[in-house]
Design a protein around this motif. Structure first.
Motif, short mmCIF file in Angstrom:
data_model
loop_
_atom_site.label_atom_id
_atom_site.label_comp_id
_atom_site.label_asym_id
_atom_site.label_seq_id
_atom_site.Cartn_x
_atom_site.Cartn_y
_atom_site.Cartn_z
N VAL A 37 35.99 41.08 39.51
CA VAL A 37 36.23 41.42 38.11
C VAL A 37 36.54 40.15 37.31
CG1 VAL A 37 37.77 42.66 36.55
CG2 VAL A 37 36.97 43.76 38.63
N THR A 38 37.31 39.23 37.88
CA THR A 38 37.66 38.00 37.17
C THR A 38 36.43 37.14 36.91
OG1 THR A 38 39.85 38.00 38.19
CG2 THR A 38 39.09 35.94 37.22
N GLY A 58 33.30 38.06 37.24
CA GLY A 58 32.30 38.85 36.52
C GLY A 58 32.54 38.82 35.02
N ALA A 59 33.79 38.95 34.60
CA ALA A 59 34.11 38.89 33.17
C ALA A 59 33.80 37.51 32.60
CB ALA A 59 35.58 39.26 32.95
N MET A 60 34.14 36.47 33.36
CA MET A 60 33.85 35.11 32.91
C MET A 60 32.34 34.88 32.80
SD MET A 60 36.71 33.15 35.24
CE MET A 60 36.07 31.52 34.87
N LEU A 88 29.98 37.20 32.31
CA LEU A 88 29.46 37.97 31.19
C LEU A 88 29.68 37.22 29.87
CD1 LEU A 88 30.33 41.75 31.71
CD2 LEU A 88 28.09 40.77 31.24
N LEU A 89 30.86 36.65 29.71
CA LEU A 89 31.17 35.91 28.49
C LEU A 89 30.30 34.66 28.38
CD1 LEU A 89 33.02 35.73 26.01
CD2 LEU A 89 34.62 34.40 27.40
N SER A 129 26.43 35.62 27.93
CA SER A 129 26.05 36.58 26.88
C SER A 129 24.98 36.04 25.93
CB SER A 129 27.29 37.03 26.11
OG SER A 129 27.99 35.92 25.57
N LEU A 176 27.45 44.28 34.67
CA LEU A 176 28.08 45.51 34.17
C LEU A 176 28.45 46.43 35.32
CD1 LEU A 176 25.67 46.20 31.16
CD2 LEU A 176 27.96 45.18 31.08
N MET A 229 31.64 45.11 36.78
CA MET A 229 32.82 45.46 35.98
C MET A 229 33.17 46.94 36.13
SD MET A 229 33.53 42.55 34.87
CE MET A 229 34.93 43.01 33.86
N ARG A 230 32.21 47.76 36.48
CA ARG A 230 32.47 49.18 36.72
C ARG A 230 32.86 49.44 38.18
NH1 ARG A 230 27.51 52.31 33.75
NH2 ARG A 230 28.36 53.99 35.04
#
Length: 498
Positions: free
Chosen positions: A309-310, A312-314, A316-317, A320, A399, A402-403
């Motif tokens: 999650v950590t 993955g969020a980085m 995605l940002l 993007s 995505l 993140m899910r």
């Protein structure tokens, strides 16, 4: 279950190791079957660490006002050493077992020794800095009382929370019993009647051709496998009668259950000869032989999820702008949606919808993957060809990460109708289903070793599955990070991508 191991002869107490499982003494008090919950223990230990650091900071701020002196170096050092002493002193992990963690007296027994050692370290540090002993004792008591008060308030809240029915249900372990003779039925009965809130009996299962009385079972082994996909199991206990070749009998059942995400145990009177080679655990009063473990423990799953999650969020940002550009290019060059959603087999053989950038013409898409994508496939759009070559089409799977449907690293998921050598994958290779015991990944050990792209032959499938199973055996956070780095280096511009 307890994680303590030892020679099998000790818990059984008989050299011939033929003690019936029901010889264990009856236990009538509720919650008499404690077990170690690694995630809960880790959370409690982390909260204790935060609480002791907070109380040490509070003590350092109020101690100068008590003695009317500013020992600006000595007091922070003493408080820090006390906090470190509390954290580093070995503790009795058994006292954090479920359900003993909900007992106030037990938790007082758990916290008291490290608190007293922390207070002693406080005195020692200040005395070594040549401060008066009376003041050292007084300041040590300040740290001890303040830390005790903070930890007690935290523990009271934790005990109240763990005692709620909803949390208690989440902490209960689900157990299935395989067998249908008297031993299995009595074993299941004792779990149902004596284990209190710590264990739940999921049912008794046995194949009809081997069951002594099919009417008293809850289904066959196939029913057990189906049940495990909807209701996760923590343990399966083989309580089958001894056979002429017990090793072969146990191996056969274990192989039938290879797709089930669960620890598998066997009662000691079932097998002879290999019993001294297997570790043991205790379930309440019963010693059980450990036959098979899940590839990742609960705590390892939590650590892997946090990493996913950590990062993955980085990702995605950071990616993007690239993903927005890819979406514009897809929409501008061919009619249809930006994303392609396809059912894939994932964790514990459950279906989920995977996200990818659409790289094919909409009217030629194959959602069930009856036909795999080949090099120079006419169904792929010009933009899609570049997206696939650069592996940009895989980025929307962030995505799914993140899910918590996928992981950054793991075995690649396949569509239900994917074939190798003309056969469905789980029919083509029996070991294939074992891959589903971990979450599927965007990349994996197989992919960075060149095993990616179209599955044409059974040898292609065997190599990929062998690398996936090797990954499951070798898993660590460091290994995941290594694979992510290798993915960027080897695979983004791979000649295998098309």
């Amino acid at each position: 279950m307890s994680e303590s191991y030892g020679p099998l002869q000790e818990p059984l107490g008989l050299p011939e190791r033929r003690l019936p499982v029901m010889a264990a003494p009856a236990i009538t008090e509720p919650d008499a079957y404690p077990y170690y919950h690694s995630v809960l223990s880790g959370i409690i230990t982390s909260i204790d660490t935060a609480a002791i650091l907070a109380s040490s900071l509070m003590a350092a701020s109020i101690e100068p006002a008590i003695i009317h002196q500013d020992w600006h170096k000595a007091l922070p050092l003493a408080d820090l050493m006390s906090g470190l002493g509390f954290m580093m002193i070995p503790k009795n992990r058994v006292l954090l077992y479920v359900p003993t963690v909900r007992q106030p007296a037990t938790q007082l027994h758990y916290l008291a020794p490290p608190l007293l050692i922390g207070a002693l370290l406080h005195i020692v540090v200040l005395s070594m800095l040549r401060h008066p002993l009376v003041l050292c004792l007084e300041l040590s008591m300040v740290w001890l009382l303040l830390s005790s008060a903070v930890l007690c308030m935290v523990r009271i809240f934790e005990i109240a929370l763990l005692g709620s029915p909803a949390i208690a249900r989440q902490l209960a372990r689900d157990i299935a019993v395989v067998g249908s003779d008297e031993t299995a039925i009595r074993f299941a009965g004792r779990i149902a009647n004596e284990a209190g809130s710590t264990y739940r009996l999921a049912g008794v299962f046995d194949d009809h051709e081997t069951a002594e009385n099919p009417q008293i079972t809850d289904g066959t082994l196939l029913d057990l496998i189906a049940h495990s996909r909807e209701n996760p199991l923590h343990a399966i206990v083989l309580a089958i009668p001894p056979a002429a070749d017990p090793v072969e009998q146990v191996a056969k059942i274990s192989w039938q259950l290879r797709s089930v995400l669960s620890d598998v145990y066997v009662v000691p009177n079932t097998v002879h000869g290999i019993d001294v080679l297997l570790p043991i655990e205790r379930l309440g009063p019963f010693p059980l032989l450990v036959l098979q473990r899940r590839p990742l423990s609960d705590w390892q799953v939590v650590k892997k999820t946090i990493l996913d999650v950590t990062l993955g969020a980085m990702a995605l940002l950071a990616l993007s702008p690239l993903m927005i550009g890819a979406a514009i290019a897809i929409k501008a060059t061919s009619p249809g949606p930006v994303f392609f959603r396809q059912p894939r087999l994932g964790f514990n053989n459950r279906m989920f919808m995977i996200f990818k950038f659409r790289t094919m013409y909409t009217d030629m898409s194959d959602k069930m993957a009856a036909q795999q994508t080949a090099r120079d496939d006419p169904r792929v759009t010009p933009v899609g060809r570049w997206l696939r070559r650069l592996s940009i089409d895989e980025l929307p799977q962030l995505l799914n990460v993140m899910r918590v449907e996928m992981s950054l690293v793991g075995p690649r998921p396949h569509a239900p109708h994917t074939r190798a050598g003309g056969m469905l994958l789980d029919d083509a290779l029996a070991e294939y289903v074992i891959r589903h015991q971990v979450r599927p990944g965007i990349t994996g050990w197989a992919q960075v070793n060149g095993a990616r792209g179209q599955l044409v032959t059974l040898d292609d499938l065997r190599r990929r599955v062998a690398l996936d199973l090797e990954y499951m055996q070798r898993w660590s956070l460091r290994f995941d990070l290594k694979i992510l780095v290798l993915t960027v280096i080897r695979e983004v511009l791979s000649r295998h991508a098309f």
